[in-house]
Design an enzyme around this catalytic site. Sequence first.
Site, PDB file in Angstrom:
ATOM      1  N   ASP A   1       0.786  -1.448   0.048  1.00 43.71           N
ATOM      2  CA  ASP A   1      -0.125   0.116   0.101  1.00 43.71           C
ATOM      3  C   ASP A   1       0.808   1.131   0.252  1.00 43.71           C
ATOM      4  OD1 ASP A   1      -2.222  -1.752   0.103  1.00 43.71           O
ATOM      5  OD2 ASP A   1      -3.132  -0.799   2.015  1.00 43.71           O
TER       6      ASP A   1
ATOM      7  N   HIS B   1       3.191  -2.508   3.375  1.00 47.64           N
ATOM      8  CA  HIS B   1       3.607  -1.150   2.849  1.00 47.64           C
ATOM      9  C   HIS B   1       4.806  -0.706   2.157  1.00 47.64           C
ATOM     10  CE1 HIS B   1       0.293  -0.749   5.684  1.00 47.64           C
ATOM     11  NE2 HIS B   1      -0.079   0.510   4.851  1.00 47.64           N
TER      12      HIS B   1
END
Length: 319
Positions: A122, A269
């Site tokens: 992400d 992430h």
Amino acid sequence: MGQVNDETAVNRRGAVLARLLKARTVVPALLAVAAILTGAYSLGLAVDPYVTRPAPAAGSPSATATGAPANRPVAREPGRRNSEPMAQPVTGPNRPPLPEDRNGPFGSRMTTGMSYVALTFDDGPDPNYTPQTLALLRRYEVKATFCLVGENARRYPQLVRAIAADGHTLCNHSWNHDFGLGARGRKVIEDDLRRTNEAILAAVPDGKISYFRHPGGNWTSGAVTVAREMGMTSLHWTVDPQDWTLPGAGSIAATVNAGAHPGAIVLLHDAGGNRQGTVNALRSILPNVGRRFPLDALPAGIDQPPRFGIELPLHPGQV
């Protein structure tokens, strides 16, 4: 009496012969069934989790007690031999590539629906951590799913192109990571997602943006509905090492290595802060999880996803 005895003996012999014939044909019959089922997958006749039955009419036997249609996978058949409606493809133009997940928030997907594990990244792209992530995925020959923030996609189009060039799946992660996006009006949500898609497509015009992940997992019915109408599956997760809290590479790797299971979607992430711990954790996650489960990207766009390594034929109307 003699005639009766003869008939009885004949009947007994016939019964014994029938049992023998039955016993001798059990194994071949089972093998034949297995062969038929195996061939059915390659012909697209087997049950396909990516196809759902159209909603039944109200009051029909297939409707639930509350009136909601039963959403069960159905067999795909080239020709129907009964009056049941044809199965409708979940994939295709303006359709998400995966169906809703009844266990996910507002129907967002929590599993891949198959045996493989999906790594998702992400908040990118990021000029420092995204290239490192791509290099490690390339080294271990793993495809993943990248959930891109629109502002970052516009700022680093070359990284969007690098992600797509390596065969990873693209996901919309909103324009500027607005945690409250789903609570805003329908037009605000739609404009945000469309603007993000446009930024991604400006870098990769032939890209397929198949998924939407709401910032923070703050799902609402409105956000999921708009994403679906735009042809995107809402993507949640099942394994979260909370790498955004910077717990260190060891903690991140331990959580993912222990939590991975068939069908898991892993939240990681590659941007949004210092992500070196996540990058370093991949050096453990990729070989350890990869030894136990297939690692792959979620199916992209309107392409028919593979099932057990066999490419199924496209549904009628798919391109």
